[in-house]
Motif scaffolding. Structure first.
Motif, short mmCIF file in Angstrom:
data_model
loop_
_atom_site.label_atom_id
_atom_site.label_comp_id
_atom_site.label_asym_id
_atom_site.label_seq_id
_atom_site.Cartn_x
_atom_site.Cartn_y
_atom_site.Cartn_z
N VAL A 1 25.53 12.01 -2.84
CA VAL A 1 25.27 11.52 -4.19
C VAL A 1 26.32 12.05 -5.15
N GLU A 2 26.87 11.13 -5.95
CA GLU A 2 27.85 11.49 -6.97
C GLU A 2 27.41 10.93 -8.31
N ASN A 3 27.53 11.73 -9.36
CA ASN A 3 27.24 11.32 -10.73
C ASN A 3 25.81 10.78 -10.89
N ALA A 4 24.91 11.35 -10.13
CA ALA A 4 23.48 11.12 -10.23
C ALA A 4 22.82 12.36 -9.62
N GLU A 5 21.50 12.39 -9.56
CA GLU A 5 20.81 13.55 -9.02
C GLU A 5 19.98 13.17 -7.80
N LEU A 6 20.02 14.02 -6.79
CA LEU A 6 19.14 13.91 -5.62
C LEU A 6 18.20 15.09 -5.65
N SER A 7 16.90 14.82 -5.72
CA SER A 7 15.93 15.91 -5.78
C SER A 7 14.63 15.48 -5.13
N HIS A 8 13.74 16.46 -4.97
CA HIS A 8 12.44 16.26 -4.33
C HIS A 8 11.37 16.35 -5.41
N LYS A 9 10.47 15.38 -5.43
CA LYS A 9 9.36 15.49 -6.38
C LYS A 9 8.05 15.22 -5.65
N ARG A 10 6.97 15.84 -6.15
CA ARG A 10 5.63 15.65 -5.62
C ARG A 10 4.71 15.25 -6.76
N TRP A 11 3.67 14.49 -6.42
CA TRP A 11 2.68 14.11 -7.41
C TRP A 11 1.35 13.88 -6.70
N MET A 12 0.29 13.80 -7.51
CA MET A 12 -1.03 13.54 -6.96
C MET A 12 -1.51 12.18 -7.45
N GLU A 13 -1.91 11.31 -6.53
CA GLU A 13 -2.46 10.01 -6.92
C GLU A 13 -3.96 10.10 -7.14
N LYS A 14 -4.66 10.89 -6.34
CA LYS A 14 -5.99 11.39 -6.65
C LYS A 14 -5.86 12.89 -6.68
N PHE A 15 -6.81 13.59 -7.28
CA PHE A 15 -6.66 15.02 -7.41
C PHE A 15 -6.54 15.66 -6.03
N GLY A 16 -5.44 16.37 -5.82
CA GLY A 16 -5.22 17.07 -4.56
C GLY A 16 -4.64 16.22 -3.45
N HIS B 1 11.98 12.30 -1.75
CA HIS B 1 13.33 12.67 -2.16
C HIS B 1 13.95 11.42 -2.78
N HIS B 2 14.47 11.54 -3.98
CA HIS B 2 14.94 10.34 -4.67
C HIS B 2 16.24 10.62 -5.41
N VAL B 3 17.01 9.54 -5.59
CA VAL B 3 18.22 9.61 -6.42
C VAL B 3 17.84 9.05 -7.78
N HIS B 4 18.15 9.80 -8.82
CA HIS B 4 17.74 9.42 -10.17
C HIS B 4 18.76 9.96 -11.17
N ASN B 5 18.46 9.79 -12.45
CA ASN B 5 19.39 10.20 -13.52
C ASN B 5 20.79 9.61 -13.26
N TRP B 6 20.81 8.31 -13.06
CA TRP B 6 22.08 7.62 -12.78
C TRP B 6 22.97 7.58 -14.00
N THR B 7 24.24 7.78 -13.81
CA THR B 7 25.25 7.53 -14.84
C THR B 7 25.97 6.23 -14.47
N PRO B 8 26.80 5.69 -15.37
CA PRO B 8 27.54 4.46 -15.02
C PRO B 8 28.41 4.61 -13.78
N GLU B 9 28.84 5.84 -13.48
CA GLU B 9 29.68 6.08 -12.30
C GLU B 9 28.86 6.56 -11.10
N SER C 1 14.65 5.17 -9.70
CA SER C 1 14.45 6.21 -8.69
C SER C 1 14.58 5.57 -7.32
N LEU C 2 15.68 5.83 -6.62
CA LEU C 2 15.97 5.22 -5.33
C LEU C 2 15.40 6.07 -4.21
N LYS C 3 14.57 5.46 -3.36
CA LYS C 3 13.96 6.16 -2.23
C LYS C 3 14.67 5.87 -0.92
N ALA C 4 15.12 4.61 -0.71
CA ALA C 4 15.66 4.25 0.60
C ALA C 4 16.45 2.96 0.53
#
Length: 574
Positions: free
Chosen positions: A455-470, A476-484, A564-567
């Protein structure tokens, strides 16, 4: 998304830190390392509620039902549940037999969860199953004995930091029954430390003490608990969630099965549906095939899989969960060499048709998606193959294979010999040497996850969330894209021609994505986005010759800051 929790906050609660289990006569850690598969059990007072309180159903993990983020049951009301807890259908021998039939090598059960109720005969606190329930039995003695009779290991889960009902416990009452201020030291000295002493001295040899959610618990307390385990059970392991790097191995996030190999000793903890403890409404059971897919993925990535059941309040195990475990266990009994005493896949990731585990100079190809053409494609293997067999139970039938452009092609029958997963055993002339580049299968869709991108000029990171509690989800997604910004994937093509490209992504509103083949075609397309990572078609690209290519994905227009790109996925145009 409901109940979103930041990654940092979750890590603080779980407190991951670290350095595999064994039968009674084995060396420390051997059963964990070689067995690779275990049963987790969440069972307690909360189980008899089944996520329904005063006629209202609460959706999420049942063991948190008394917490304010679920039903918010006051402590006096919650403690009254003990007076009606009478699990007449609890059958320790049947549960141990179920684990054995499932192919599991040890059981870990909740001795005390965050609610503070001890599911064993504790002298450190009267809020326990023998002193406050009409049943008045110690199920942990029964289960420990049943495990030993079946040749299984046995261990305890213990919530060492959180205790919602004992004065001074983490997230518990801050005053005692006399209105006097209580400290964490009061809880630790009066309850936590004595109870860990009890569970490590009263149940014979145990394999594991599975501490959980240390949060901000000071290191001095964790060290005392670990010292007790070491003194009383020198052959037992301590989970990484003890905290402060004092555990023996790493536990991944709840319900997380990794996509790339993980170094060191680790486990994935998962559950047979969406809740850990019994929830009356939750009938979303993992199928036998899905259990095997997740188990083999964990073993193929180098770790251990611990799969949970949640008995009802009466002690019975939901039959649909048990059925899936038994059916997947029947497969494991036919192919134990795929799961036990195996090493991680040298490809370091799953393949389009399935996954690989290793035992010495043998590869075991677990084929989940059977190629109806009769040809299975394996990319990147450099070591010479001496023979290959299609296994059927304990028997093997030799199959022919050939090589082309660095790929191995196995000739198979057009009909799979197994209902769940078929297995090919490949004998090599030496240790496997593999180029782990992603090969584009010429017949089956190939998915490459964003975590494998450069990944260049964007961010690759891991995020977690809950759709129901627990109910944890992660990506892992690529996000915060810049024009480059771009995410580049390297692929290996065995058959030239056109491939249909799709992207799996989330975002807001209109998005324009570009896909560029280095030295070749560029395509782009506009699609709307979604919050839950749907697959969207972009177009066809052409690979004029077999070989390796670099593919760059860019977010060109629209709400790129939310994208947010997953695959990326490739399907051969046929």
């Amino acid at each position: 998304m409901q109940g979103v929790i930041a990654e940092q906050g979750m890590n603080e609660m779980w407190g991951e830190s670290t350095v595999k289990l064994r039968a009674e006569n084995a060396e420390r850690g051997q059963l964990f390392n070689d067995g690779n598969y275990a049963m987790f059990i969440h069972w307690g007072l909360y189980s008899q509620l089944g996520n329904k309180v005063d006629g209202k159903t609460y959706y999420g993990i049942g063991e948190w039902i008394m917490n304010p983020r679920m039903a918010g049951i006051p402590i006096p009301e919650y403690k009254k549940l003990a007076g009606t807890f009478n699990p007449q259908k609890f059958d320790a021998k049947a549960i141990a037999k179920l684990a054995k039939n499932a192919g599991m090598k040890y059981i870990v059960i909740t001795a005390k969860h965050h609610d503070g109720f001890a599911m064993y005969d504790s002298n450190a606190c009267d809020f326990n199953i023998t002193k406050t329930t009409p049943w008045a039995k110690d199920p942990m003695h029964e289960l420990a004995d049943a495990c030993r009779a079946e040749g299984l290991g046995f261990g305890f889960y213990y919530s060492h930091n959180q205790d919602w009902t004992f004065p001074g416990g983490g997230k518990g009452p801050q005053v005692d029954e006399n209105g006097k201020a209580a400290t964490f030291d009061d809880y630790f000295v009066k309850k936590c430390l004595p109870q860990v002493e009890e569970i490590t001295t009263q149940y014979g040899p145990i394999e594991l003490v599975w501490f959980d959610t240390p949060g901000n618990m000071p290191k001095k307390y964790v060290q005392q608990l670990v010292d007790v385990v070491r003194k009383n059970q020198p052959n037992a392991l301590v989970s990484g969630r003890a905290g402060h790097d004092l555990g023996d191995y790493e536990t991944l996030g709840d319900m997380e099965v990794p996509h790339k190999n993980v170094k060191g000793m680790w486990e994935s903890v998962d559950t047979t549906n969406d809740s850990w403890a019994y929830a009356w409404y939750d009938e979303y059971w993992k199928t036998p095939k899905e259990i095997l897919r997740r188990l083999i993925a964990c073993v193929g990535r180098g770790g251990t899989y611990m799969l949970n059941i949640g008995p009802r309040g009466d002690g019975s195990v939901p039959e649909r969960a048990a059925r899936s475990l038994r059916e997947s266990g029947e497969w494991i009994r036919r192919y134990p060499q795929v799961v036990y005493c195996t090493d991680a896949s040298p490809w370091e990731h799953a393949l389009p048709w399935g996954d690989v585990t290793v035992k010495g100079t043998k590869l075991y190809l677990s084929v989940f998606e059977w190629p109806t053409s009769g040809k299975l494609y394996l990319p990147g293997l450099k070591t010479k193959i001496t023979s290959a067999k299609l296994l059927k139970g304990g028997m093997g039938e030799s199959i022919k294979f050939s090589s082309s452009n660095g790929w191995t092609i196995f000739n198979l029958p057009t009909v799979t010999p197994e209902k769940l997963v078929s297995v090919i055993e490949v004998d090599l002339a030496g240790a496997p040497d593999v180029d782990p580049v992603f090969g584009l299968d010429p017949e089956i869709e190939t998915e490459i996850l964003a975590e494998f991108a450069k990944v260049e000029n964007a961010e690759l990171s891991h995020k977690r969330w809950m759709e129901k509690f627990g109910e944890w989800k992660s990506v892992h997604h690529v996000h915060n894209w810049t024009p480059e910004g771009k995410a580049t994937f390297e692929v290996d093509v065995i058959k030239s021609g056109d491939y249909n490209v799709s992207l799996t992504y989330a975002g807001e509103g209109r998005l324009v994505w570009g896909v560029n083949v280095e030295g070749g075609e560029h395509i782009q397309n506009e699609q709307n986005s979604s919050h839950n990572y749907q697959k969207f078609p972009i177009g066809w690209v052409n690979f004029p010759t077999p070989g390796k290519y670099k593919i760059a994905v860019t977010c060109l227009e629209g709400n790129s800051k939310t994208s947010s790109l997953k695959a990326i996925r490739f399907s051969p145009v046929q």
